[in-house]
Design an enzyme around this catalytic site. Structure first.
Site, PDB file in Angstrom:
ATOM      1  N   ASP B 236      23.962  34.621 -15.758  1.00 27.43           N
ATOM      2  CA  ASP B 236      23.694  34.287 -17.161  1.00 27.43           C
ATOM      3  C   ASP B 236      24.965  34.497 -17.998  1.00 27.43           C
ATOM      4  OD1 ASP B 236      22.206  35.064 -20.034  1.00 27.43           O
ATOM      5  OD2 ASP B 236      21.126  33.583 -18.832  1.00 27.43           O
ATOM      6  N   TYR B 382      24.863  33.556 -29.182  1.00 29.36           N
ATOM      7  CA  TYR B 382      24.742  32.123 -28.907  1.00 29.36           C
ATOM      8  C   TYR B 382      25.484  31.311 -29.956  1.00 29.36           C
ATOM      9  CZ  TYR B 382      21.342  33.000 -25.255  1.00 29.36           C
ATOM     10  OH  TYR B 382      20.735  33.408 -24.089  1.00 29.36           O
ATOM     11  N   HIS B 439      16.577  33.109 -11.511  1.00 28.44           N
ATOM     12  CA  HIS B 439      17.592  33.472 -12.475  1.00 28.44           C
ATOM     13  C   HIS B 439      17.991  34.949 -12.444  1.00 28.44           C
ATOM     14  CE1 HIS B 439      19.950  32.782 -16.051  1.00 28.44           C
ATOM     15  NE2 HIS B 439      19.379  33.807 -16.631  1.00 28.44           N
TER      16      HIS B 439
END
EC number: 3.3.2.9
Lengths: 462, 468
Positions: B236, B382, B439
């Site tokens: 990630d 982000y 993930h």
């Protein structure tokens, strides 16, 4: 030798021209009306086999006192929102310093005055009736006439809000519509529903309840109330639902007015691309600042549509994050009343919230979502509409036969130029521009929207 | 004669267009040099001139006041008015309401009543804090065990988590790295920090803290701990930060291992489209085709799952306010990712989270976000990484000589092929495809990740190993 090449070239160009023309005709051709079940049942299973109750009952919007008490307690909890970054206004979203102010006002002033606010919300007559299995709430405002003056002609009007709005947006607009004025030969009998899944209208528990299906329900509501022919006005989803309604039921719509006219047909998309490259071909130069180029448009979509993306894909996730969460709900909803009123407000630490609205107005609107727990169901309009199943109905390619009026308030997020509207609105009699106002003109500038609307009605020569 | 001229002009026009296109193309795909980067920017509050650096290392122990736990239980005890899912819908529209209600009840009645046990588990790995560039950084620091250090080569490794993860993801992975295993000749001194703005690390107080700044802080953390050269492992955001670290500070990175090998340079994107027409040519086996292709399908899946990305990259403070005001809201938002980032979860299995991760583990991770109130600052990362400042660095186009290892788990977000990776990582030493796992690899299958990581380390031949 040269002859062959000439023939080849000419032949090739002719073929291209023929293909282009056929495509152009196809793009211009009206689509086929999709088959929609006007009696589709959208209610809960428990009512599926029960005969539809056609009675129209007055509806009490009173809020239980324990809900207000619990809300006060929640708003009294220490606010855990992080400090905004240095020098940042609303560029990262709702500024937590402003949020703290809003929460304080909500708890100490607004809720202390709740009885007054509730009385204010009841100033119009509220009703509910069952349409296709769903309890639909609406305000029904009858026009007044002035004693001693010749009575004005009355026209019925369906007025539709959007997201994150409610009928509250229309509280200053409706009296203008129902009161005779020298601006118009008409007064209006206004039906302002809560959209299904919003406010006091029930949301469907079935998949497939998208914008076209909502249009069917709204049209059936008007028929239930005895209005065979009516005007339609709306912005945001109200504009889209109205557009669907006018496209699907030309026999019912006298005229369509929107402050967010859109055209999602392929031809419009092509025209928008061209308008971006050759603006002067498509847009009157005095209004060129209303119409952004495609680059700007995509930038705006990316910057402002995060909420739509998550609501269209994961409404249950984000809905469950906001239900029972008054602070979160206020942050999420009121961000739009800042940015969509004027994107310049993103630079301001208080988001310019009180430049055009009062905290009371804004909190009235948030309260409707909060006390009805409707945030999740409101978001499902996105997930049920922004999918291929809905788009394949292709209502966009059905032209609207009725007289149409479009108005552009300059700070609305995007504008579609008239040239790109014509295949959808062949009877566009009114296309105006206002150098003020944003996405919520009924809320922000009700007098201007009223004057624009009656100007359209006049041009429509009904 | 006139026709020849016209014809000649048309050819010349196409040639010019082609030539220009070629120039644009080569300009777009050529590798870029390492950009200049300030490795000592002050990120703390206030003015740098008033900052008095503190280089000491402090022990950290989690000790949550009982009142906070009681308050959380009270919040979780409110009558919920969640909306029921649509008929026939499980998790297709996001985290299912019935599942959420069950989680909330478990959280309140079973998990929080045993909070002391959970806290003990948190503290079972040694933790510290130290100030880097004005920010207090929290990290786990577990040295290789005495037995392991006696028999094996010991190297430091920096483990980097992502969103919505935390250091909790590494609690089964770390003991494998530090203990005396019979699998590998290597053991590790593990440093696993909370990212800036996550967990117990401070957030930045001004805009601009992007993944390059994060890589810098993490590299400086390792230097503070006396590790001038170290391995980096991450998935990630951890993978992207690790990639930046290997790019900006190659002199510090012995090897970089990723379990989310993504690359978004123009060349990688073009290669991806090209390879989609000849997938078997660019993959070690046709069994791995569905890790990458069809491109269109992968793109649509990503579009469906990336609403959170879009809203966090544009309005982090809006969504952050919602998530920090309601533990139920926080649970709904974060649990959705644990559900969809698993294979059974994608099949709408209501037991997916329990089977794949375990309830306690997932709630431990959720508590990290809740206790530290970090949902907003975590979301801001982000926005910083889609900003022009970060994109202008174009780090995906900068090559690094650092050896790279790539582990691809079947149900993770789509990765790129080796053919694409080598443009940035010419020293790609190890590449593995797993037909299971997703993930949160360190959490879901720590043994597989450990195995893969140590195979990668061995392939570097640091102690004369023959190439396996």
């Amino acid at each position: 030798m040269a002859n062959i090449w000439v023939r080849f070239l000419v032949g090739g160009l002719a073929l291209l021209a023929a293909i282009g023309y056929k495509n152009y005709l196809d793009l211009h051709a009206p689509g086929k009306r999709p088959d929609l079940d006007n009696k589709a049942f959208w209610g809960p299973k428990s009512r599926e086999s029960v005969k539809e109750a056609t009675v129209i009952l007055p509806f009490d919007i009173s809020v239980k006192p324990e809900i207000i008490e619990d809300l006060k307690n929640q708003l009294s909890r220490p606010l855990k929102a992080q400090e905004p970054l240095e020098g940042v206004g609303f560029e990262y979203g709702f500024n937590s310093k402003e949020l703290a102010k809003v929460v304080k006002y909500w708890r100490d002033t607004y809720l202390a005055n709740w009885d007054k606010r509730e009385q204010y919300l009841k100033k119009f007559d509220h009703f509910r009736t069952e349409i296709q299995g769903l309890q639909i709430h609406f305000i029904h405002a009858k026009p007044t006439q002035v004693k001693g003056q010749a009575p004005k002609k009355v026209l019925p009007l369906l007025l539709m809000h959007g997201w994150p709005g409610t009928v509250r947006e229309f509280y200053d607009f409706i009296p203008l519509l129902t009161t005779p004025s020298d601006k118009s030969d008409y007064v209006f009998e206004v039906i302002a529903p809560s959209l299904p899944g919003y406010g006091w209208s029930q949301g469907s528990s079935k998949t497939g309840f998208g914008v076209a299906q909502v249009a069917v329900v709204m049209r059936n509501l008007m028929l239930r109330l005895g209005f065979e022919k009516f005007l339609v006005q709306g912005g945001d989803w109200g504009s889209l639902i109205g557009s669907n309604l006018a496209s699907l039921f030309p026999e019912n719509v006298l005229g369509y007015h929107s402050n967010m006219c859109t055209n999602n047909s392929p031809l419009a998309s092509i025209k928008l691309v061209l308008a971006s490259v050759f603006p002067s071909w498509f847009v009157d130069s005095q209004y060129s600042d209303f119409y952004k180029g495609l680059g700007d448009l995509f930038g705006t979509i990316l910057e402002e549509m995060g909420y739509a993306h998550i609501q269209a894909s994961k409404p249950d996730t984000i809905g469950n994050a906001l239900i029972d969460n008054p602070v979160g709900l206020a942050s999420y909803i009121l961000e739009k009343f800042s940015t969509w009123t004027n994107t310049e407000y993103r630079k301001l630490p208080d988001g310019g919230l009180t430049k055009r609205f009062t905290y009371d107005q804004l909190l009235d609107n948030v309260m409707i979502y909060y006390v009805t727990n409707s945030i999740t169901t409101s978001m499902r309009l996105y997930s049920e509409s922004m999918i291929t199943k809905q788009m394949s109905l292709n209502v966009d390619s059905l032209p609207i036969q009725a007289k149409a009026g479009c108005t552009h308030f300059i700070n609305e997020i995007t504008h579609v130029p008239e040239a790109a509207l014509t295949n959808k609105f062949p009877n566009l009699v009114h296309n105006t521009h206002h150098r003020d106002g944003g996405h919520f003109p009924a809320f922000e500038l009700p007098q201007q929207l009223y004057e624009d609307f009656v100007a359209f009605v006049k041009k429509a020569d009904l | 004669m006139k026709c020849l001229i016209v014809f000649g002009l048309i050819v010349a026009a196409f040639a010019a267009l082609g030539g220009y296109g070629y120039l644009v193309f080569t300009d777009l795909v050529k590798p870029l040099p390492k950009p200049e980067f300030n490795d000592n920017t002050y990120w703390g509050p206030g003015e740098e001139k008033d900052y008095k650096p503190d280089t000491k290392i402090y022990e950290f122990k989690l000790d949550v006041p009982q009142a906070e736990i009681d308050d959380l239980r009270q919040q979780l005890n409110r009558t919920l008015k969640l909306t029921e899912p649509l008929d026939g819908i499980a998790f297709e529209y996001g985290f299912n309401t019935y599942a959420l209600e069950q989680f909330v009840e478990y959280w309140r009645e079973k998990y929080l009543t045993k909070w002391d046990e959970r806290q003990e588990l948190f503290n079972s790995l040694k933790q510290y804090t130290t100030e880097i560039q004005g920010l207090n950084i929290h990290y786990i620091h577990e040295k290789a065990s005495e037995e392991a250090a006696a028999r094996k080569h010991v190297y430091p490794v920096l483990l980097l988590h992502g969103w919505p993860g935390s250091v909790r993801e590494f609690y089964d992975f770390i003991p494998m790295l530090t203990k005396d295993q019979n699998i590998s000749d290597y053991a590790f001194d593990v440093v696993a920090p909370s990212l800036v703005g996550y967990g117990w690390s401070d957030p930045a107080t001004r805009p601009g803290f992007n993944a390059a700044e994060m890589a810098t802080v993490m590299r400086n953390l390792m230097l503070r701990l006396g590790h001038k050269q170290f391995f980096v492992q991450g998935g990630d955001w951890g993978s992207i930060i690790g990639s930046n670290l290997a790019t900006l500070y190659p002199e510090n990175v012995i090897g970089y291992h990723s379990n989310m090998c993504v690359l978004n340079s123009p060349l990688a994107i073009l290669k991806g489209i090209y390879a989609s027409f000849y997938p078997e040519k660019y993959l070690p086996s046709r069994f791995f085709v569905d890790h990458h292709f069809p491109v269109w399908e992968k793109y649509l899946e990503l579009l469906k799952e990336s609403g959170y990305f879009h809203i966090q990259a544009t309005k982090p403070d809006t969504i952050g306010a919602a998530l920090t005001s309601s533990p139920v809201g926080l649970a709904s938002y974060i649990l959705e990712k644990f559900q969809t980032c698993t294979n059974p979860g994608l099949q709408q299995d209501f037991g997916a989270i329990v089977t794949v991760f375990g309830l306690e583990t997932v709630l431990d991770n959720l508590m990290v976000y809740y206790l530290t109130n970090s949902a907003t600052t975590a979301a801001r990362f982000y926005l910083e990484n889609v900003s022009k400042t970060y994109r202008d660095l174009q780090l995906d186009r900068v090559q690094t000589p650092v050896p790279m290892g790539c582990a691809r788990f079947r149900f993770d977000l789509p990765s790129v092929t080796d053919w694409q990776l080598r443009d940035k990582f010419p020293n790609l030493k190890h590449s593995m495809y797993f037909q299971q796992g997703s993930h949160f690899a360190a959490l879901e299958m720590p043994a597989m990740l450990y195995n893969d990581f140590t195979i990668f380390v061995r392939k570097l031949g640091l102690h004369g190993e023959e190439n396996i």
